[in-house]
Design a protein around this motif. Structure first.
Motif, mmCIF file in Angstrom:
data_model
loop_
_atom_site.group_PDB
_atom_site.id
_atom_site.type_symbol
_atom_site.label_atom_id
_atom_site.label_comp_id
_atom_site.label_asym_id
_atom_site.label_seq_id
_atom_site.Cartn_x
_atom_site.Cartn_y
_atom_site.Cartn_z
ATOM 1 N N MET A 1 0.046 12.051 4.383
ATOM 2 C CA MET A 1 -1.131 10.878 3.170
ATOM 3 C C MET A 1 -1.364 9.912 3.865
ATOM 4 S SD MET A 1 -0.677 10.973 -1.096
ATOM 5 C CE MET A 1 0.068 9.321 -1.281
ATOM 6 N N ALA A 2 -2.782 9.733 3.618
ATOM 7 C CA ALA A 2 -3.345 7.946 3.669
ATOM 8 C C ALA A 2 -3.515 7.724 2.848
ATOM 9 C CB ALA A 2 -4.982 8.705 4.329
ATOM 10 N N GLU A 3 -2.874 5.971 2.768
ATOM 11 C CA GLU A 3 -3.024 4.937 2.081
ATOM 12 C C GLU A 3 -3.644 3.674 1.878
ATOM 13 O OE1 GLU A 3 -0.819 5.578 -0.825
ATOM 14 O OE2 GLU A 3 0.583 7.381 -0.377
ATOM 15 N N ASP A 4 -4.531 3.681 1.036
ATOM 16 C CA ASP A 4 -5.656 2.510 1.307
ATOM 17 C C ASP A 4 -5.671 1.745 0.111
ATOM 18 O OD1 ASP A 4 -7.023 3.169 3.717
ATOM 19 O OD2 ASP A 4 -7.925 4.694 2.465
ATOM 20 N N LEU A 5 -5.045 0.333 0.748
ATOM 21 C CA LEU A 5 -4.733 -0.687 -0.382
ATOM 22 C C LEU A 5 -6.100 -1.147 -0.475
ATOM 23 C CD1 LEU A 5 -2.281 -1.930 -1.654
ATOM 24 C CD2 LEU A 5 -2.909 -3.744 0.819
ATOM 25 N N SER A 6 -6.685 -2.247 -2.000
ATOM 26 C CA SER A 6 -8.705 -2.363 -1.967
ATOM 27 C C SER A 6 -7.750 -4.247 -2.122
ATOM 28 C CB SER A 6 -8.712 -2.202 -2.787
ATOM 29 O OG SER A 6 -9.906 -2.572 -3.377
ATOM 30 N N ILE A 7 -8.398 -4.341 -1.003
ATOM 31 C CA ILE A 7 -8.571 -5.751 -1.412
ATOM 32 C C ILE A 7 -9.272 -6.593 -1.667
ATOM 33 C CG2 ILE A 7 -8.492 -7.759 1.006
ATOM 34 C CD1 ILE A 7 -6.067 -5.765 1.559
ATOM 35 N N ILE A 8 -8.980 -7.241 -2.422
ATOM 36 C CA ILE A 8 -9.257 -8.122 -3.257
ATOM 37 C C ILE A 8 -9.976 -10.213 -3.263
ATOM 38 C CG2 ILE A 8 -9.302 -6.632 -5.017
ATOM 39 C CD1 ILE A 8 -8.651 -10.137 -6.839
ATOM 40 N N GLN A 9 -10.780 -10.413 -3.602
ATOM 41 C CA GLN A 9 -10.872 -11.882 -3.396
ATOM 42 C C GLN A 9 -10.956 -12.183 -4.284
ATOM 43 O OE1 GLN A 9 -12.110 -13.372 -0.015
ATOM 44 N NE2 GLN A 9 -11.630 -11.189 0.597
ATOM 45 N N GLY A 10 -10.966 -14.151 -4.667
ATOM 46 C CA GLY A 10 -10.494 -14.596 -6.040
ATOM 47 C C GLY A 10 -9.312 -15.544 -5.804
ATOM 48 N N THR A 11 -8.698 -16.260 -6.969
ATOM 49 C CA THR A 11 -7.849 -17.232 -7.026
ATOM 50 C C THR A 11 -6.197 -16.080 -7.150
ATOM 51 O OG1 THR A 11 -7.809 -15.851 -9.581
ATOM 52 C CG2 THR A 11 -8.670 -17.665 -9.366
ATOM 53 N N LYS A 12 -5.635 -16.768 -6.768
ATOM 54 C CA LYS A 12 -4.127 -15.974 -6.646
ATOM 55 C C LYS A 12 -4.062 -15.043 -7.540
ATOM 56 C CE LYS A 12 -1.359 -18.593 -3.678
ATOM 57 N NZ LYS A 12 0.245 -19.663 -3.717
ATOM 58 N N GLU A 13 -4.074 -15.961 -8.786
ATOM 59 C CA GLU A 13 -3.515 -14.944 -9.914
ATOM 60 C C GLU A 13 -4.646 -13.356 -9.919
ATOM 61 O OE1 GLU A 13 -4.662 -18.097 -10.401
ATOM 62 O OE2 GLU A 13 -2.525 -19.006 -11.116
ATOM 63 N N ILE A 40 6.484 -2.440 1.109
ATOM 64 C CA ILE A 40 5.935 -3.863 0.299
ATOM 65 C C ILE A 40 5.394 -5.090 0.989
ATOM 66 C CG2 ILE A 40 6.697 -5.410 -1.080
ATOM 67 C CD1 ILE A 40 8.393 -3.389 -2.664
ATOM 68 N N GLY A 41 5.436 -4.826 1.501
ATOM 69 C CA GLY A 41 6.026 -6.230 2.769
ATOM 70 C C GLY A 41 4.314 -6.087 3.236
ATOM 71 N N ALA A 42 4.443 -4.971 3.682
ATOM 72 C CA ALA A 42 2.580 -5.018 4.206
ATOM 73 C C ALA A 42 1.897 -5.287 3.438
ATOM 74 C CB ALA A 42 2.520 -3.176 4.993
ATOM 75 N N ALA A 43 1.564 -4.613 2.243
ATOM 76 C CA ALA A 43 0.781 -4.544 1.249
ATOM 77 C C ALA A 43 0.495 -5.782 0.607
ATOM 78 C CB ALA A 43 0.880 -4.618 -0.300
ATOM 79 N N LEU A 44 1.610 -6.947 0.799
ATOM 80 C CA LEU A 44 1.754 -8.200 1.002
ATOM 81 C C LEU A 44 0.945 -9.537 2.260
ATOM 82 C CD1 LEU A 44 4.869 -8.869 -1.423
ATOM 83 C CD2 LEU A 44 2.404 -9.894 -2.035
ATOM 84 N N LYS A 45 0.680 -9.034 2.778
ATOM 85 C CA LYS A 45 0.489 -9.202 4.235
ATOM 86 C C LYS A 45 -1.062 -8.793 4.383
ATOM 87 C CE LYS A 45 1.777 -10.325 8.900
ATOM 88 N NZ LYS A 45 0.104 -11.467 9.575
ATOM 89 N N GLU A 46 -1.367 -7.513 3.780
ATOM 90 C CA GLU A 46 -2.266 -7.512 3.904
ATOM 91 C C GLU A 46 -3.197 -7.973 3.056
ATOM 92 O OE1 GLU A 46 -2.708 -3.239 4.663
ATOM 93 O OE2 GLU A 46 -4.838 -3.431 4.255
ATOM 94 N N GLN A 47 -2.622 -8.286 1.845
ATOM 95 C CA GLN A 47 -3.704 -8.745 1.346
ATOM 96 C C GLN A 47 -4.082 -10.689 1.065
ATOM 97 O OE1 GLN A 47 -5.569 -8.190 -1.715
ATOM 98 N NE2 GLN A 47 -6.229 -10.353 -1.867
ATOM 99 N N PHE A 48 -3.120 -11.499 1.327
ATOM 100 C CA PHE A 48 -2.797 -12.149 1.467
ATOM 101 C C PHE A 48 -3.189 -13.040 3.708
ATOM 102 C CE2 PHE A 48 -0.948 -11.857 -2.853
ATOM 103 C CZ PHE A 48 -1.329 -11.993 -3.372
ATOM 104 N N GLY A 49 -2.559 -12.133 3.895
ATOM 105 C CA GLY A 49 -2.668 -12.618 5.394
ATOM 106 C C GLY A 49 -1.555 -13.802 5.266
ATOM 107 N N TRP A 50 -0.418 -13.792 5.584
ATOM 108 C CA TRP A 50 0.294 -14.629 5.416
ATOM 109 C C TRP A 50 0.881 -14.625 6.937
ATOM 110 C CZ3 TRP A 50 2.039 -13.223 -0.135
ATOM 111 C CH2 TRP A 50 1.535 -14.322 -0.901
ATOM 112 N N LEU A 51 1.290 -15.793 7.666
ATOM 113 C CA LEU A 51 2.226 -15.268 8.835
ATOM 114 C C LEU A 51 3.181 -14.841 9.275
ATOM 115 C CD1 LEU A 51 2.513 -16.814 12.011
ATOM 116 C CD2 LEU A 51 4.058 -18.028 11.258
ATOM 117 N N TRP A 52 3.915 -14.233 8.044
ATOM 118 C CA TRP A 52 5.397 -13.670 8.597
ATOM 119 C C TRP A 52 5.888 -13.314 7.318
ATOM 120 C CZ3 TRP A 52 10.289 -12.636 7.027
ATOM 121 C CH2 TRP A 52 10.909 -11.795 8.049
ATOM 122 N N VAL A 53 6.231 -11.851 6.547
ATOM 123 C CA VAL A 53 6.106 -11.034 5.641
ATOM 124 C C VAL A 53 7.316 -9.775 5.848
ATOM 125 C CG1 VAL A 53 5.404 -10.087 3.379
ATOM 126 C CG2 VAL A 53 3.764 -11.746 3.875
ATOM 127 N N GLY A 54 8.317 -10.598 4.913
ATOM 128 C CA GLY A 54 9.300 -9.414 5.499
ATOM 129 C C GLY A 54 11.100 -9.436 4.755
#
Ligand code: SME
Length: 147
Positions: A1-13, A40-54
């Protein structure tokens, strides 16, 4: 099943508010621990673009590298060593605004400037840590800690 994350802009909160229900939906009904950590790690990396999440997981009295996204990293960390091993030993979240100022910091990537490490606690014992690195100084705060 394909899973798509909806990436949003705005404050960190706002980003966390939009992301967390999606993460919960992503892992709902999936009992496999490693698969869920990976998403969980992939979703956070995709949303926030951090260097390393794991994740590092406690195995035989060491932290062993688990699911992650980002540059290759050190495989094993001893209890009390580096930011991860300290968060494990103390059982608390550590926010490091400038990794060069943290005594004993383990530099997996020279690009990492700040870091947050959250212990994973199960039945009162630390079973692993969630580690996030940023290329920016001072990139983590109480919002990240509490989200
Ligand atoms: N900096 C961490 C090591 C792990 S990497 O950042 C992926 C530490 O000091 O424990």
């Amino acid at each position: 099943m394909a899973e798509d994350l909806s990436i949003i802009q705005g404050t960190k909160e706002k980003q966390y508010q939009a992301l967390l229900p999606q993460v919960k939906a992503l892992i709902k009904g999936e009992p496999d621990f490693i698969a869920n950590l990976a998403n969980i790690g992939a979703a956070l990396k995709e949303q926030f673009g951090w260097l390393w999440v794991g994740f590092y997981l406690v195995k035989n009295e060491e932290l062993v590298l688990g699911p992650f996204q980002g540059p290759v990293a050190c495989t094993r960390i001893k209890r009390g060593r580096g930011v991860c091993g300290t968060a494990w030993a103390k059982g608390v979240t550590l926010i490091v605004p400038d990794v060069e100022q943290f005594p004993g910091h383990i530099a997996c990537s020279s690009l990492s400037k700040s870091e947050i490490v959250v212990p994973l606690i199960n039945k009162g014992a630390v079973v692993g840590v969630f580690d996030i690195d940023s290329v920016l100084l001072n990139d983590f705060d109480e919002t990240d800690k509490n989200s």
